[in-house]
Scaffold this active site. Structure first.
Site, PDB file in Angstrom:
ATOM      1  CG  LEU A 183      -1.845  -1.221   1.396  1.00 54.42           C
ATOM      2  CD1 LEU A 183      -2.750  -1.054   2.616  1.00 54.42           C
ATOM      3  CD2 LEU A 183      -2.680  -1.458   0.141  1.00 54.42           C
ATOM      4  CG  ASP A 185      12.398  -0.057  13.405  1.00 54.95           C
ATOM      5  OD1 ASP A 185      11.253   0.311  13.717  1.00 54.95           O
ATOM      6  OD2 ASP A 185      12.831  -1.205  13.616  1.00 54.95           O
ATOM      7  CB  VAL A 186       7.942   3.305  12.130  1.00 55.84           C
ATOM      8  CG1 VAL A 186       7.799   3.650  10.667  1.00 55.84           C
ATOM      9  CG2 VAL A 186       7.500   1.873  12.413  1.00 55.84           C
ATOM     10  CB  SER A 229      -6.515  -3.637   9.704  1.00 58.11           C
ATOM     11  OG  SER A 229      -7.134  -4.865   9.345  1.00 58.11           O
ATOM     12  CE1 TYR A 247      -1.956  -6.060  11.014  1.00 59.20           C
ATOM     13  CE2 TYR A 247      -4.267  -6.663  10.834  1.00 59.20           C
ATOM     14  CZ  TYR A 247      -3.151  -6.020  10.323  1.00 59.20           C
ATOM     15  OH  TYR A 247      -3.230  -5.334   9.130  1.00 59.20           O
ATOM     16  CE  LYS A 254      -2.560  -2.548  11.187  1.00 59.64           C
ATOM     17  NZ  LYS A 254      -1.716  -1.547  10.521  1.00 59.64           N
ATOM     18  CG  PHE A 257      -6.137  -3.377  -0.246  1.00 56.85           C
ATOM     19  CD1 PHE A 257      -7.166  -3.289   0.685  1.00 56.85           C
ATOM     20  CD2 PHE A 257      -6.105  -2.470  -1.291  1.00 56.85           C
ATOM     21  CE1 PHE A 257      -8.140  -2.311   0.580  1.00 56.85           C
ATOM     22  CE2 PHE A 257      -7.077  -1.483  -1.402  1.00 56.85           C
ATOM     23  CZ  PHE A 257      -8.097  -1.398  -0.468  1.00 56.85           C
ATOM     24  CB  THR A 294      -0.013  -5.899  -0.275  1.00 54.84           C
ATOM     25  OG1 THR A 294      -0.353  -6.779   0.788  1.00 54.84           O
ATOM     26  CG2 THR A 294      -0.925  -4.685  -0.248  1.00 54.84           C
TER      27      THR A 294
END
Ligand SMILES: NC(=O)c1ccc[n+]([C@@H]2O[C@H](COP(=O)([O-])OP(=O)(O)OC[C@H]3O[C@@H](n4cnc5c(N)ncnc54)[C@H](O)[C@@H]3O)[C@@H](O)[C@H]2O)c1
Length: 289
Positions: free
Chosen positions: A50, A92-93, A183, A196, A200, A229, A231
């Protein structure tokens, strides 16, 4: 019944300083007049999926972009392919220093920051407690997903807001836009998605308070909650499985195209009235357990 007549009204001022439009070279948007300067964007996770589609769309339409991704990602290669309008920041975020360096690069190379798109993310599928295997979810795995998806997103937001706040506001007081990626798992997490979904859900939960925090600065915050999606993650699945997943989507009954995610980012950038909102992009998909 009275006929509805269309009335011409002057468009609102540009949402970005300098009247920047993503439609550079294309059709002028009624909301954002063309500008030779172009928008400057930072896209995390821009080396794949994305994020990659977003960088490509933005640069194709006259914006300049810093693509932030891990050193091992395809980000450096993509940035080279896109040329002068794109720069790669290996970061790295979750690291304040590395994200700070990416923002310093953005300022040095392109002079400003108008749009941030948070796409960096990871996922795992582990049950809280697997009775059949007598296996408990590792706490480190839970923490890692929360750290990258939620803490990493917040880290990028907080540091980007500082740079964005230095933009001169447009006539509407607007200085920029922060887009996050949650998500549908934030709302309908499936078996194995505790970490996860929690990460989110955290992104969904912080969207409004951050929009409120940054409203006095003219910085908007919007979260996209994608469905399924196509990806690299899903592209690796057998065609039969991809088809099955696509059929779960009421309409259109297929996996989403990353270009459709990028299109929504553009629409959000161009519409200054959308703020503090979570937008599902899922073809009416509601995930089953
Ligand atoms: N693909 C889908 O169907 C889908 C659905 C809902 C939500 N999402 C979310 O959209 C985002 C993008 O997903 P995608 O499918 O494009 O995934 P992807 O794996 O193709 O891309 C994710 C990118 O993030 C980068 N990344 C991972 N950890 C990082 C870190 N710590 N620092 C910097 N970069 C990091 C990776 O290197 C990769 O380039 C993710 O947050 C994902 O959870 C995807």
């Amino acid at each position: 019944m009275a006929a509805i007549r269309s009335v011409k009204v002057p468009g609102p001022p540009s949402p970005f300083p300098g009247g920047v439009s993503l439609f550079g070279g294309g059709l002028p948007s009624p909301l954002t007049p063309l500008s030779p300067q172009g928008m400057v964007a930072l896209v995390t996770g821009g080396g794949s999926g994305l994020g990659r589609a977003t960088v490509e769309r933005l640069v194709e339409r006259g914006a300049r972009a810093v693509l932030l991704d891990l050193p091992r990602s395809g980000g450096a290669q993509l940035a080279r392919e896109l040329g002068e309008s794109c720069a790669f920041a290996a970061a790295d975020v979750t690291s304040p220093e590395e994200v700070g360096a990416a923002l310093a690069l953005t300022r040095e190379k392109f002079g400003r920051l108008d749009l941030v798109v948070n796409c960096a993310g990871v996922g795992i599928a582990v049950k809280t407690y697997n009775g059949k295997k007598d296996k408990v979810h590792e706490l480190e795995d839970f923490q890692r997903v929360i750290n990258v998806n939620l803490v990493g997103t917040f880290n990028v937001i907080r540091l980007s807001a500082q740079l964005m706040s230095r933009n001169a506001p447009d006539a509407d007081g607007h200085r920029g836009l922060l887009v996050n990626t949650a998500s549908v798992a934030a709302f309908e997490g499936q078996v194995g998605q505790a970490a996860y979904s929690a990460s989110k859900g955290g992104i969904v939960g912080m969207t409004l308070p951050i929009a409120r925090d940054l409203a006095p600065l003219g910085i908007r915050v919007v979260t996209i909650a994608p469905g399924l999606f196509s990806t690299p993650l899903l592209a690796a699945l057998p065609e039969k499985v991809r088809k099955f997943l696509g059929q779960q989507v009421p309409f259109p009954s297929r996996l989403g195209d990353p270009a459709e995610y990028a299109h929504l980012v553009q629409a959000l950038a161009e519409n200054p009235m959308i703020n503090g909102e979570v937008v599902r992009l899922d073809g009416a998909l509601r995930m089953q357990p």
